[in-house]
Motif scaffolding. Structure first.
Motif, PDB file in Angstrom:
ATOM      1  N   ILE A  23      26.484  33.986 -26.805  1.00 29.87           N
ATOM      2  CA  ILE A  23      26.830  34.969 -25.766  1.00 29.87           C
ATOM      3  C   ILE A  23      26.138  34.603 -24.453  1.00 29.87           C
ATOM      4  CG2 ILE A  23      27.352  36.901 -27.321  1.00 29.87           C
ATOM      5  CD1 ILE A  23      24.495  37.981 -26.733  1.00 29.87           C
ATOM      6  N   SER A  93      36.206  33.143 -30.237  1.00 26.93           N
ATOM      7  CA  SER A  93      36.552  33.845 -28.995  1.00 26.93           C
ATOM      8  C   SER A  93      35.699  33.240 -27.881  1.00 26.93           C
ATOM      9  CB  SER A  93      36.319  35.351 -29.151  1.00 26.93           C
ATOM     10  OG  SER A  93      34.966  35.609 -29.444  1.00 26.93           O
ATOM     11  N   GLY A  96      30.403  35.154 -28.509  1.00 26.17           N
ATOM     12  CA  GLY A  96      30.004  36.065 -29.575  1.00 26.17           C
ATOM     13  C   GLY A  96      30.939  36.010 -30.770  1.00 26.17           C
ATOM     14  N   THR A  97      31.046  37.143 -31.429  1.00 24.08           N
ATOM     15  CA  THR A  97      31.790  37.217 -32.689  1.00 24.08           C
ATOM     16  C   THR A  97      33.238  37.614 -32.425  1.00 24.08           C
ATOM     17  OG1 THR A  97      29.743  37.841 -33.804  1.00 24.08           O
ATOM     18  CG2 THR A  97      31.787  38.335 -34.957  1.00 24.08           C
ATOM     19  N   ILE A 100      35.124  41.415 -32.304  1.00 22.82           N
ATOM     20  CA  ILE A 100      34.247  42.468 -31.782  1.00 22.82           C
ATOM     21  C   ILE A 100      34.548  42.587 -30.286  1.00 22.82           C
ATOM     22  CG2 ILE A 100      31.859  43.292 -31.553  1.00 22.82           C
ATOM     23  CD1 ILE A 100      32.904  42.960 -34.495  1.00 22.82           C
ATOM     24  N   ASP A 102      37.152  41.657 -29.029  1.00 23.06           N
ATOM     25  CA  ASP A 102      37.778  40.351 -28.774  1.00 23.06           C
ATOM     26  C   ASP A 102      38.974  40.207 -29.701  1.00 23.06           C
ATOM     27  OD1 ASP A 102      36.497  39.082 -26.730  1.00 23.06           O
ATOM     28  OD2 ASP A 102      35.019  38.075 -27.977  1.00 23.06           O
ATOM     29  N   ALA A 124      25.892  34.971 -32.931  1.00 22.16           N
ATOM     30  CA  ALA A 124      25.595  35.910 -31.843  1.00 22.16           C
ATOM     31  C   ALA A 124      26.631  37.031 -31.746  1.00 22.16           C
ATOM     32  CB  ALA A 124      25.531  35.150 -30.522  1.00 22.16           C
ATOM     33  N   CYS A 125      26.145  38.192 -31.373  1.00 27.76           N
ATOM     34  CA  CYS A 125      27.006  39.352 -31.120  1.00 27.76           C
ATOM     35  C   CYS A 125      26.204  40.275 -30.205  1.00 27.76           C
ATOM     36  CB  CYS A 125      27.349  40.045 -32.434  1.00 27.76           C
ATOM     37  SG  CYS A 125      28.413  41.466 -32.205  1.00 27.76           S
ATOM     38  N   ALA A 126      26.759  40.603 -29.036  1.00 28.21           N
ATOM     39  CA  ALA A 126      25.972  41.332 -28.031  1.00 28.21           C
ATOM     40  C   ALA A 126      25.506  42.696 -28.542  1.00 28.21           C
ATOM     41  CB  ALA A 126      26.780  41.478 -26.743  1.00 28.21           C
ATOM     42  N   PHE A 146      34.379  49.254 -25.460  1.00 32.12           N
ATOM     43  CA  PHE A 146      34.532  49.632 -24.041  1.00 32.12           C
ATOM     44  C   PHE A 146      35.079  51.054 -23.953  1.00 32.12           C
ATOM     45  CE2 PHE A 146      34.716  45.001 -23.755  1.00 32.12           C
ATOM     46  CZ  PHE A 146      33.922  44.755 -22.641  1.00 32.12           C
ATOM     47  N   ARG A 198      21.130  43.837 -20.347  1.00 35.37           N
ATOM     48  CA  ARG A 198      21.977  43.075 -19.430  1.00 35.37           C
ATOM     49  C   ARG A 198      21.680  41.582 -19.532  1.00 35.37           C
ATOM     50  NH1 ARG A 198      22.440  41.516 -14.254  1.00 35.37           N
ATOM     51  NH2 ARG A 198      20.193  41.501 -14.067  1.00 35.37           N
ATOM     52  N   LEU A 200      21.984  39.308 -21.768  1.00 30.40           N
ATOM     53  CA  LEU A 200      21.191  38.909 -22.943  1.00 30.40           C
ATOM     54  C   LEU A 200      21.280  37.408 -23.176  1.00 30.40           C
ATOM     55  CD1 LEU A 200      22.237  41.845 -25.302  1.00 30.40           C
ATOM     56  CD2 LEU A 200      19.999  41.513 -24.236  1.00 30.40           C
ATOM     57  N   LYS A 202      20.337  35.095 -21.397  1.00 30.48           N
ATOM     58  CA  LYS A 202      20.537  34.297 -20.172  1.00 30.48           C
ATOM     59  C   LYS A 202      19.315  34.426 -19.252  1.00 30.48           C
ATOM     60  CE  LYS A 202      25.282  35.847 -20.222  1.00 30.48           C
ATOM     61  NZ  LYS A 202      26.444  36.172 -19.427  1.00 30.48           N
ATOM     62  N   GLU A 229      26.779  40.744 -17.487  1.00 30.40           N
ATOM     63  CA  GLU A 229      27.348  41.422 -18.654  1.00 30.40           C
ATOM     64  C   GLU A 229      26.347  42.426 -19.190  1.00 30.40           C
ATOM     65  OE1 GLU A 229      30.269  38.775 -20.920  1.00 30.40           O
ATOM     66  OE2 GLU A 229      28.418  37.623 -20.807  1.00 30.40           O
ATOM     67  N   CYS A 230      26.852  43.569 -19.640  1.00 35.24           N
ATOM     68  CA  CYS A 230      25.876  44.558 -20.111  1.00 35.24           C
ATOM     69  C   CYS A 230      26.342  45.374 -21.304  1.00 35.24           C
ATOM     70  CB  CYS A 230      25.463  45.477 -18.972  1.00 35.24           C
ATOM     71  SG  CYS A 230      26.798  46.393 -18.279  1.00 35.24           S
ATOM     72  N   VAL A 231      25.326  45.833 -22.024  1.00 38.85           N
ATOM     73  CA  VAL A 231      25.506  46.754 -23.148  1.00 38.85           C
ATOM     74  C   VAL A 231      24.686  47.997 -22.805  1.00 38.85           C
ATOM     75  CG1 VAL A 231      25.166  47.075 -25.637  1.00 38.85           C
ATOM     76  CG2 VAL A 231      25.615  44.773 -24.740  1.00 38.85           C
TER      77      VAL A 231
END
Ligand code: SAM
Length: 292
Positions: A23, A93, A96-97, A100, A102, A124-126, A146, A198, A200, A202, A229-231
């Motif tokens: 990710i 994708s 990530g996974t 999910i 995606d 990886a998966c956010a 989302f 945010r 992650l 990186k 990108e954010c969670v």
């Protein structure tokens, strides 16, 4: 150990590998993912240009085919035909996974329905990365993906889950982050604890935890927090203590029963009828009796 690739000579169908990719930080790809991407006959990718860059980086030359939201159903038939002919295929994708938030769900369903083996290759998966470092309860959580982009639909969705007791996790686009945080503060309450995770893995990775109102101010004051990108993770709803935890209906039933029978019995019956907690109803009954 299973070996990916083509086994068409034996007549057995191939395997669809659902492969997680990084990710952000390319070091997060697993050794198994690299081996499988190198061994399969075909890689089905959300965006072939994006995934070919990843594969080039690791010196992998497996052919790619596009499999995204707009062609997944038609492409699924062709991928299934390859699998049934004995070829192994990897699904990836952009990050990530797969599946999910995606593409991939229709393909996986179609392939499984045809009785062909589907194997996850985790990585990886956010949502999981964010939860693992946020410091919010992680024993039970819900992933909401989302939220709707339109304000009314987003607020309706938030209203629907405002009394959810598990940790809530959302993906959000950076340009909608502030608006979403404001809606969350208005609906979940200013004081509800939240974490913004945010970028992650990186360079500008940030994990900021604060009550929602404070998080809104912090993001509003720094335009950099509205990039990348954010969670968003939000602590689950905590039921209020004492009489406030009982619904108005539970208290109404309690009062009706109290007029007819001893408080202990009234509380027990009210609990049975309304689903309210017996000890709280008993406590409320005693307080009300003292006030009568
Ligand atoms: N399949 C991906 C996964 O396993 O996490 C998610 C894909 S979804 C299209 C992209 C969203 O995931 C982003 O908008 C963001 O909410 C979240 N995301 C992906 N990478 C992230 C990162 N490095 N840091 C924070 N959030 C990330």
């Amino acid at each position: 150990m299973a070996v990916a690739g083509s086994n068409s000579q034996g007549g057995a169908p191939g395997t669809l590998y659902v492969v997680a990719t990084p990710i952000g930080n390319l070091d997060d790809i697993t050794a198994r993912a690299l081996r499988i991407l190198g061994e399969v006959a075909l890689v089905a990718a959300e965006d072939t240009r994006h995934s070919s860059r990843l594969m080039q980086h690791f010196g992998i030359r497996t052919p790619l085919v596009a499999c995204h939201d707009h062609n997944e159903r038609e492409q699924g038939g062709q991928i299934l035909a390859r699998l049934q002919a004995g070829d192994d295929v990897a699904l990836v994708s952009d990050a990530g996974t797969p599946l999910i938030s995606d593409p991939g769900f229709h393909l996986v369903r179609q392939v499984r329905a045809a009785g062909v083996r589907v194997v996850p290759v985790p990585g990886a998966c956010a949502v999981i990365a964010a939860l693992s470092a946020a410091g919010l309860p992680s024993d039970r959580f819900i992933f909401e993906g989302f939220l709707p982009a339109k304000t009314t639909a987003r607020r309706t969705r938030l209203e629907h889950i405002k009394e959810e007791s598990r940790t809530l996790i959302f993906y959000e686009a950076p340009h909608r982050l502030l608006e979403t945080l404001h809606d969350m503060a208005a609906i979940f309450g200013d004081a509800r604890q939240a974490v913004l995770a945010r970028e992650l893995t990186k360079t500008f990775e940030t994990l900021k935890g604060a009550p929602l109102a404070e998080l809104c101010d912090w993001v509003a004051a720094d335009a950099n927090q509205q990039r990348g990108e954010c969670v968003v993770l939000v602590a689950g709803w905590q039921p209020p203590e004492g009489e406030e935890a009982l619904s108005a209906e539970a208290l109404r039933v309690l009062d009706l029963l109290r007029a007819e029978m001893p408080v202990k019995r009234a509380a027990a019956l009210a609990a049975e009828i309304t689903g309210g907690r017996k000890n709280l109803l008993y406590q409320a009954a005693l307080e009300r009796q003292a006030e009568d």
